[in-house]
Motif scaffolding. Structure first.
Motif, PDB file in Angstrom:
ATOM      1  N   GLY A  31       0.826  -1.208   0.000  1.00  0.00           N
ATOM      2  CA  GLY A  31       0.000   0.000   0.000  1.00  0.00           C
ATOM      3  C   GLY A  31       0.857   1.254   0.000  1.00  0.00           C
ATOM      4  N   ALA A  33       2.747   4.397   1.463  1.00  0.00           N
ATOM      5  CA  ALA A  33       3.520   4.616   2.692  1.00  0.00           C
ATOM      6  C   ALA A  33       3.289   6.046   3.181  1.00  0.00           C
ATOM      7  CB  ALA A  33       4.994   4.363   2.434  1.00  0.00           C
ATOM      8  N   SER A  34       2.104   6.287   3.692  1.00  0.00           N
ATOM      9  CA  SER A  34       1.790   7.607   4.250  1.00  0.00           C
ATOM     10  C   SER A  34       2.345   7.685   5.670  1.00  0.00           C
ATOM     11  CB  SER A  34       0.282   7.824   4.264  1.00  0.00           C
ATOM     12  OG  SER A  34      -0.322   6.904   5.152  1.00  0.00           O
ATOM     13  N   SER A  37       0.278   5.369   7.904  1.00  0.00           N
ATOM     14  CA  SER A  37       0.568   3.937   7.804  1.00  0.00           C
ATOM     15  C   SER A  37       1.933   3.603   8.392  1.00  0.00           C
ATOM     16  CB  SER A  37       0.466   3.457   6.352  1.00  0.00           C
ATOM     17  OG  SER A  37       1.467   4.031   5.554  1.00  0.00           O
ATOM     18  N   VAL A  40       1.428   3.392  12.128  1.00  0.00           N
ATOM     19  CA  VAL A  40       0.719   2.163  12.498  1.00  0.00           C
ATOM     20  C   VAL A  40       1.670   0.969  12.478  1.00  0.00           C
ATOM     21  CG1 VAL A  40      -1.023   0.505  11.701  1.00  0.00           C
ATOM     22  CG2 VAL A  40      -1.563   2.937  11.799  1.00  0.00           C
ATOM     23  N   TYR A  41       2.446   0.807  11.406  1.00  0.00           N
ATOM     24  CA  TYR A  41       3.321  -0.353  11.285  1.00  0.00           C
ATOM     25  C   TYR A  41       4.545  -0.253  12.188  1.00  0.00           C
ATOM     26  CZ  TYR A  41       0.296  -1.946   7.612  1.00  0.00           C
ATOM     27  OH  TYR A  41      -0.796  -2.382   6.917  1.00  0.00           O
ATOM     28  N   SER A  72      -1.011   0.872  -5.738  1.00  0.00           N
ATOM     29  CA  SER A  72      -0.754   0.810  -4.297  1.00  0.00           C
ATOM     30  C   SER A  72      -0.740  -0.614  -3.751  1.00  0.00           C
ATOM     31  CB  SER A  72      -1.757   1.663  -3.534  1.00  0.00           C
ATOM     32  OG  SER A  72      -3.053   1.144  -3.681  1.00  0.00           O
TER      33      SER A  72
END
Length: 86
Positions: A31, A33-34, A37, A40-41, A72
């Protein structure tokens, strides 16, 4: 070297020795890579590190492998943190 955990569709975690004295825990995800995100990861990777009773040695590093025109869901990204055993 530690094996990958296979969570069937969920991000994968690993702890690997990448050099003579470097050991890295990482999580791979797809997906965009904002910043959201990545946060979160990174948090999920910190939970993995805590569960495996490892010590953090460095701030997170990020790897982005695909050109901007890649769809994405085909993108591959990783968050890596250098760790050591307790």
């Amino acid at each position: 070297m530690f094996p990958w955990t296979n969570d069937f569709g969920r991000p994968r975690h690993a702890a690997r020795e990448s050099g003579a004295s470097e050991r890295v825990a990482m999580i791979r995800f797809s997906g965009m890579a904002s910043q959201a995100s990545l946060t979160v990861y990174t948090d999920e990777l910190h939970k993995f590190i805590t569960n495996k009773k490892l010590n953090v040695l460095s701030p997170p590093s990020y790897a982005f492998y695909n050109p901007p025109w890649t769809l994405s869901f085909f993108r591959r990204n990783e968050v890596m943190i250098e760790v050591t055993s307790q």
